[in-house]
Motif scaffolding. Structure first.
Motif, PDB file in Angstrom:
ATOM      1  N   MET A 191      -5.455  -1.011  -0.168  1.00  0.00           N
ATOM      2  CA  MET A 191      -4.681  -1.966   0.519  1.00  0.00           C
ATOM      3  C   MET A 191      -4.461  -1.677   2.068  1.00  0.00           C
ATOM      4  SD  MET A 191      -2.350  -3.581  -2.324  1.00  0.00           S
ATOM      5  CE  MET A 191      -1.593  -4.971  -1.300  1.00  0.00           C
ATOM      6  N   ILE A 192      -4.096  -0.229   2.100  1.00  0.00           N
ATOM      7  CA  ILE A 192      -4.017   0.123   3.485  1.00  0.00           C
ATOM      8  C   ILE A 192      -5.181   0.220   4.242  1.00  0.00           C
ATOM      9  CG2 ILE A 192      -3.486   2.023   4.848  1.00  0.00           C
ATOM     10  CD1 ILE A 192      -1.208   2.643   2.553  1.00  0.00           C
ATOM     11  N   GLN A 193      -6.193   0.556   3.632  1.00  0.00           N
ATOM     12  CA  GLN A 193      -7.547   0.785   4.350  1.00  0.00           C
ATOM     13  C   GLN A 193      -8.301  -0.725   4.834  1.00  0.00           C
ATOM     14  OE1 GLN A 193     -10.502   3.439   2.519  1.00  0.00           O
ATOM     15  NE2 GLN A 193     -12.390   2.309   3.033  1.00  0.00           N
ATOM     16  N   GLU A 194      -7.949  -1.683   4.062  1.00  0.00           N
ATOM     17  CA  GLU A 194      -8.403  -3.035   4.388  1.00  0.00           C
ATOM     18  C   GLU A 194      -7.820  -3.589   5.682  1.00  0.00           C
ATOM     19  OE1 GLU A 194      -7.409  -5.617   1.221  1.00  0.00           O
ATOM     20  OE2 GLU A 194      -8.556  -4.523  -0.388  1.00  0.00           O
ATOM     21  N   LYS A 195      -6.600  -2.972   5.976  1.00  0.00           N
ATOM     22  CA  LYS A 195      -5.896  -3.403   7.264  1.00  0.00           C
ATOM     23  C   LYS A 195      -6.153  -2.538   8.419  1.00  0.00           C
ATOM     24  CE  LYS A 195      -3.998  -7.406   5.708  1.00  0.00           C
ATOM     25  NZ  LYS A 195      -4.184  -8.692   6.326  1.00  0.00           N
ATOM     26  N   THR A 196      -6.238  -1.074   8.198  1.00  0.00           N
ATOM     27  CA  THR A 196      -6.249  -0.281   9.132  1.00  0.00           C
ATOM     28  C   THR A 196      -7.505   0.693   9.436  1.00  0.00           C
ATOM     29  OG1 THR A 196      -5.025   1.644   7.870  1.00  0.00           O
ATOM     30  CG2 THR A 196      -3.775  -0.092   8.983  1.00  0.00           C
ATOM     31  N   GLY A 197      -8.514   0.527   7.973  1.00  0.00           N
ATOM     32  CA  GLY A 197      -9.653   1.292   8.336  1.00  0.00           C
ATOM     33  C   GLY A 197      -9.453   2.779   7.492  1.00  0.00           C
ATOM     34  N   LYS A 198     -10.362   3.146   7.459  1.00  0.00           N
ATOM     35  CA  LYS A 198     -10.794   4.184   6.312  1.00  0.00           C
ATOM     36  C   LYS A 198     -10.059   5.441   6.783  1.00  0.00           C
ATOM     37  CE  LYS A 198     -14.021   6.900   3.326  1.00  0.00           C
ATOM     38  NZ  LYS A 198     -13.330   8.451   3.477  1.00  0.00           N
ATOM     39  N   GLU A 199     -10.237   6.125   8.213  1.00  0.00           N
ATOM     40  CA  GLU A 199      -9.714   7.350   8.872  1.00  0.00           C
ATOM     41  C   GLU A 199      -8.131   7.245   8.760  1.00  0.00           C
ATOM     42  OE1 GLU A 199      -9.387   9.310  12.972  1.00  0.00           O
ATOM     43  OE2 GLU A 199     -10.232   7.715  12.785  1.00  0.00           O
ATOM     44  N   LEU A 216       2.397   8.992  11.103  1.00  0.00           N
ATOM     45  CA  LEU A 216       1.740   7.994  10.474  1.00  0.00           C
ATOM     46  C   LEU A 216       2.428   6.593  10.450  1.00  0.00           C
ATOM     47  CD1 LEU A 216       1.143   9.711   7.003  1.00  0.00           C
ATOM     48  CD2 LEU A 216      -0.646   8.991   8.642  1.00  0.00           C
ATOM     49  N   LEU A 217       3.751   6.734  10.742  1.00  0.00           N
ATOM     50  CA  LEU A 217       4.552   5.449  11.233  1.00  0.00           C
ATOM     51  C   LEU A 217       3.980   4.948  12.490  1.00  0.00           C
ATOM     52  CD1 LEU A 217       8.348   6.720   9.990  1.00  0.00           C
ATOM     53  CD2 LEU A 217       7.074   4.648   9.220  1.00  0.00           C
ATOM     54  N   ALA A 218       3.833   5.889  13.494  1.00  0.00           N
ATOM     55  CA  ALA A 218       3.326   5.278  14.595  1.00  0.00           C
ATOM     56  C   ALA A 218       1.894   4.836  14.655  1.00  0.00           C
ATOM     57  CB  ALA A 218       3.214   6.453  15.602  1.00  0.00           C
ATOM     58  N   GLY A 219       1.008   5.244  13.652  1.00  0.00           N
ATOM     59  CA  GLY A 219      -0.354   4.848  13.513  1.00  0.00           C
ATOM     60  C   GLY A 219      -0.518   3.641  12.685  1.00  0.00           C
ATOM     61  N   ALA A 220       0.464   3.409  11.981  1.00  0.00           N
ATOM     62  CA  ALA A 220       0.397   2.370  10.858  1.00  0.00           C
ATOM     63  C   ALA A 220      -0.118   0.783  11.233  1.00  0.00           C
ATOM     64  CB  ALA A 220       1.868   2.042  10.015  1.00  0.00           C
ATOM     65  N   ASP A 221       0.173   0.426  12.611  1.00  0.00           N
ATOM     66  CA  ASP A 221      -0.211  -0.718  13.034  1.00  0.00           C
ATOM     67  C   ASP A 221      -1.492  -0.843  13.758  1.00  0.00           C
ATOM     68  OD1 ASP A 221       0.421   0.767  15.461  1.00  0.00           O
ATOM     69  OD2 ASP A 221       2.089  -0.529  16.053  1.00  0.00           O
ATOM     70  N   GLY A 222      -1.936   0.344  13.899  1.00  0.00           N
ATOM     71  CA  GLY A 222      -3.448   0.675  14.208  1.00  0.00           C
ATOM     72  C   GLY A 222      -3.597   0.865  15.655  1.00  0.00           C
ATOM     73  N   THR A 223      -2.465   1.207  16.203  1.00  0.00           N
ATOM     74  CA  THR A 223      -2.325   1.622  17.600  1.00  0.00           C
ATOM     75  C   THR A 223      -1.903   2.979  18.024  1.00  0.00           C
ATOM     76  OG1 THR A 223       0.009   0.707  17.835  1.00  0.00           O
ATOM     77  CG2 THR A 223      -1.975  -0.796  18.264  1.00  0.00           C
ATOM     78  N   GLY A 224      -1.505   3.592  16.913  1.00  0.00           N
ATOM     79  CA  GLY A 224      -0.597   5.121  17.406  1.00  0.00           C
ATOM     80  C   GLY A 224      -1.796   6.212  17.141  1.00  0.00           C
ATOM     81  N   ALA A 225      -1.181   7.344  17.371  1.00  0.00           N
ATOM     82  CA  ALA A 225      -1.915   8.553  17.361  1.00  0.00           C
ATOM     83  C   ALA A 225      -2.713   8.894  16.263  1.00  0.00           C
ATOM     84  CB  ALA A 225      -1.208   9.854  17.685  1.00  0.00           C
ATOM     85  N   ALA A 226      -2.236   8.440  15.106  1.00  0.00           N
ATOM     86  CA  ALA A 226      -2.833   8.597  13.694  1.00  0.00           C
ATOM     87  C   ALA A 226      -4.189   8.013  13.650  1.00  0.00           C
ATOM     88  CB  ALA A 226      -1.837   8.394  12.691  1.00  0.00           C
ATOM     89  N   ASN A 227      -4.286   6.856  14.144  1.00  0.00           N
ATOM     90  CA  ASN A 227      -5.434   5.989  14.196  1.00  0.00           C
ATOM     91  C   ASN A 227      -6.612   6.294  15.319  1.00  0.00           C
ATOM     92  OD1 ASN A 227      -6.079   3.793  12.174  1.00  0.00           O
ATOM     93  ND2 ASN A 227      -3.795   3.541  12.606  1.00  0.00           N
ATOM     94  N   ARG A 228      -6.393   7.375  15.933  1.00  0.00           N
ATOM     95  CA  ARG A 228      -7.111   7.567  17.064  1.00  0.00           C
ATOM     96  C   ARG A 228      -8.325   8.846  16.563  1.00  0.00           C
ATOM     97  NH1 ARG A 228      -2.554   7.675  21.873  1.00  0.00           N
ATOM     98  NH2 ARG A 228      -2.212   5.484  21.749  1.00  0.00           N
ATOM     99  N   ALA A 231       1.446  -1.293   7.584  1.00  0.00           N
ATOM    100  CA  ALA A 231      -0.014  -1.202   7.922  1.00  0.00           C
ATOM    101  C   ALA A 231      -0.056  -2.572   7.420  1.00  0.00           C
ATOM    102  CB  ALA A 231      -0.646  -0.199   7.070  1.00  0.00           C
ATOM    103  N   VAL A 232       0.324  -3.121   6.323  1.00  0.00           N
ATOM    104  CA  VAL A 232      -0.238  -4.074   5.471  1.00  0.00           C
ATOM    105  C   VAL A 232       0.357  -5.609   5.823  1.00  0.00           C
ATOM    106  CG1 VAL A 232      -0.861  -5.119   3.199  1.00  0.00           C
ATOM    107  CG2 VAL A 232      -1.088  -2.807   3.663  1.00  0.00           C
ATOM    108  N   THR A 233       1.755  -5.392   5.844  1.00  0.00           N
ATOM    109  CA  THR A 233       2.505  -6.793   6.123  1.00  0.00           C
ATOM    110  C   THR A 233       3.315  -6.762   7.242  1.00  0.00           C
ATOM    111  OG1 THR A 233       4.242  -5.826   4.711  1.00  0.00           O
ATOM    112  CG2 THR A 233       2.526  -7.021   3.624  1.00  0.00           C
ATOM    113  N   GLY A 234       3.060  -5.730   8.315  1.00  0.00           N
ATOM    114  CA  GLY A 234       3.964  -5.840   9.305  1.00  0.00           C
ATOM    115  C   GLY A 234       5.175  -5.323   9.331  1.00  0.00           C
ATOM    116  N   GLY A 235       5.538  -4.326   8.171  1.00  0.00           N
ATOM    117  CA  GLY A 235       6.857  -3.662   7.830  1.00  0.00           C
ATOM    118  C   GLY A 235       7.556  -4.133   6.713  1.00  0.00           C
ATOM    119  N   ASP A 236       7.289  -5.440   6.174  1.00  0.00           N
ATOM    120  CA  ASP A 236       7.927  -6.032   5.156  1.00  0.00           C
ATOM    121  C   ASP A 236       7.704  -5.553   3.544  1.00  0.00           C
ATOM    122  OD1 ASP A 236       9.112  -7.693   2.817  1.00  0.00           O
ATOM    123  OD2 ASP A 236       8.972  -9.526   4.315  1.00  0.00           O
ATOM    124  N   VAL A 237       8.518  -4.686   3.178  1.00  0.00           N
ATOM    125  CA  VAL A 237       8.220  -3.742   1.790  1.00  0.00           C
ATOM    126  C   VAL A 237       8.044  -4.593   0.810  1.00  0.00           C
ATOM    127  CG1 VAL A 237       8.663  -1.791   0.433  1.00  0.00           C
ATOM    128  CG2 VAL A 237       9.252  -1.699   3.007  1.00  0.00           C
TER     129      VAL A 237
END
Length: 444
Positions: free
Chosen positions: A401-409, A432-444, A370-376
């Motif tokens: 930090m997650i919210q700043e990149k992906t939103g509150k939901e 959650l993995l699918a939605g972490a980049d803002g495009t997956g089902a968890a963000n809809r 969500a925050v760095t594109g996958g780099d832990v």
């Protein structure tokens, strides 16, 4: 890598509590207590306390499941050990006070799940954790103390890259409980790292550490973007060969030091899986040294944040780059098994520590995606920087930090996971993995 969840958990909460509270005496002042630990030929320890001022009782710390009652024998007349409300005290007879105490400490293997082993045997020698011998003055602080370590004949003391016939008026450079080795094994220099490797370790284990340990530390320094304050210590202990074919690994970390214990018959032979476990789990413990650059805030932080983070960073380091976030099937399945129908928060509260690693690993990758594109490691660099500026870290900072990149939901969805007993937590993690980049089902 779920295969290594036979690990025991680092006693993280205790570590930070001690890190925040421990102190030693000012160099210009005599310490409140001088602690002498002398190693006998039979493996027992002669422990003595010399107090600056006489007192009627001495707070030895948490009772540790009856450890001292089982292995400490008070030799000084008029003194005894009393356990009260989960703590041990060295107590003088009624109306008496004392300045000197002598105690025999017998070798005793405790197999603590969430505490450091007081005395860990290493082929005739021992690695001693000073925290269980260092008394408290109350109010969450330890007495200002210095240590004398007296090895058995033919042995030496070693810690923080220093080796000597004895340590006199010694204290950790981090002003913190530490590991000290007493024995005849000569520490190896692995680059800047000082390593005490059990002579009973299979040749391939020792060779793997000699070849790769410094590379692990160098890789973590690069990943975290900072060097350690001092070269680290590494202690490797062979802890028995029970269960043929089984690979067991447990580890502990302290500022500037890691201790590794291997058990099970599977370590006898070199193999891809055994080598992978050894190196990745060693990287996990070493990652804690960088995480110690910060501490949880006053609100505290759940274990899954630091254990999961160290797990994911270690996998990232050994695999040479960010893990493939999808599907992390092995880790997700291990998380489901570790939870057993409970929430992650409940599992941690009940001491089901494997969940901290398994579920925390996936949550660390979700945050990084969500925050760095996958780099832990990049996420933790930012996390450490933010925590240092705000006085420590907690779950709120993690989620913000997650919210700043992906939103509150989406951040709220991540925040619900540790508190919810899902029927299929592995599927929730996949969403959650699918939605972490803002495009997956968890963000809809």
């Amino acid at each position: 890598m779920a295969y290594w969840k036979t690990l025991t958990l680092l006693a993280w909460a205790a570590l930070f509590a001690v890190a925040a509270c421990s102190r030693v005496g000012d160099a210009a002042q005599e310490p409140d207590i001088r602690i002498s630990i002398e190693q006998r030929a039979d493996g027992a320890l002669d422990l003595s306390y010399t107090l600056l001022s006489a007192r009627a009782r001495l707070d030895l710390g948490p009772s540790l499941g009856g450890y001292r009652a089982a292995s400490w024998s008070v030799e000084t007349p008029g003194l005894s050990i009393s356990s009260e409300a989960g703590r041990d005290y060295l107590v003088a007879d009624e109306g008496k006070r004392f300045r000197e105490a002598r105690i025999t400490v017998l070798p005793y293997k405790n197999n603590f799940a969430k505490q450091y082993e007081p005395v860990a045997s290493l082929s005739g020698g021992a690695v001693i954790y000073t925290g269980h011998f260092w008394p408290w003055e109350g109010k969450g602080k330890r007495l200002a103390a210095s240590f004398d370590f007296i090895p058995a004949s033919g042995a030496h003391a070693a810690a923080f890259g220093e080796t000597a016939d004895t340590f006199t008026e010694w204290s950790s450079p981090f002003h913190h409980p530490a590991f000290v080795y007493l024995g005849a094994v000569t520490p190896l220099k692995l680059g800047a790292t000082a390593a005490v490797i059990d002579p009973s370790a299979p040749d391939w284990v020792a060779d793997a550490l000699i070849e790769d340990a410094q590379g692990i530390f160098d890789g973590l320094a690069k990943a975290f973007g900072r060097k350690l304050d001092a070269p680290p210590d590494l202690f490797l202990i062979m802890d028995g060969e029970d269960e043929p074919g089984r690979l067991r690994y447990s580890g502990d970390a302290l500022p500037g030091q890691i201790e590794i214990r291997l058990s099970g018959g599977g370590w006898k032979e070199d193999g891809t899986k055994a080598r992978e476990i050894l190196l990745e789990a060693t990287a996990h413990e070493a990652a804690h040294l960088w995480q110690l650059a910060i501490r949880p805030s006053a609100a505290g932080a759940p274990d899954w944040i630091h254990e999961g983070g160290a797990d994911a960073i270690a996998a990232e380091l050994i695999e040479g780059g960010p893990e493939e976030a999808g599907p992390l099937a092995e880790e997700r399945a291990a998380c489901r098994a570790a939870l057993g129908g409970r929430s992650l928060a409940e599992a941690e509260a009940r001491g089901e520590w494997r969940a901290s690693y398994d579920c925390g690993h996936v949550l660390a990758v979700i945050a990084a995606k969500a925050v760095t594109g996958g780099d832990v490691a990049a996420f933790w660099r930012a996390f450490i920087d933010r925590a240092e500026a705000s006085g420590g870290y907690d779950e709120g900072l993690f989620l913000s930090m997650i919210q700043e990149k992906t939103g509150k939901e989406f951040a709220d969805a991540v925040g619900r996971f540790p508190r919810t007993a899902y029927a299929a937590p592995d599927k929730e993690l996949a969403a959650l993995l699918a939605g972490a980049d803002g495009t997956g089902a968890a963000n809809r």
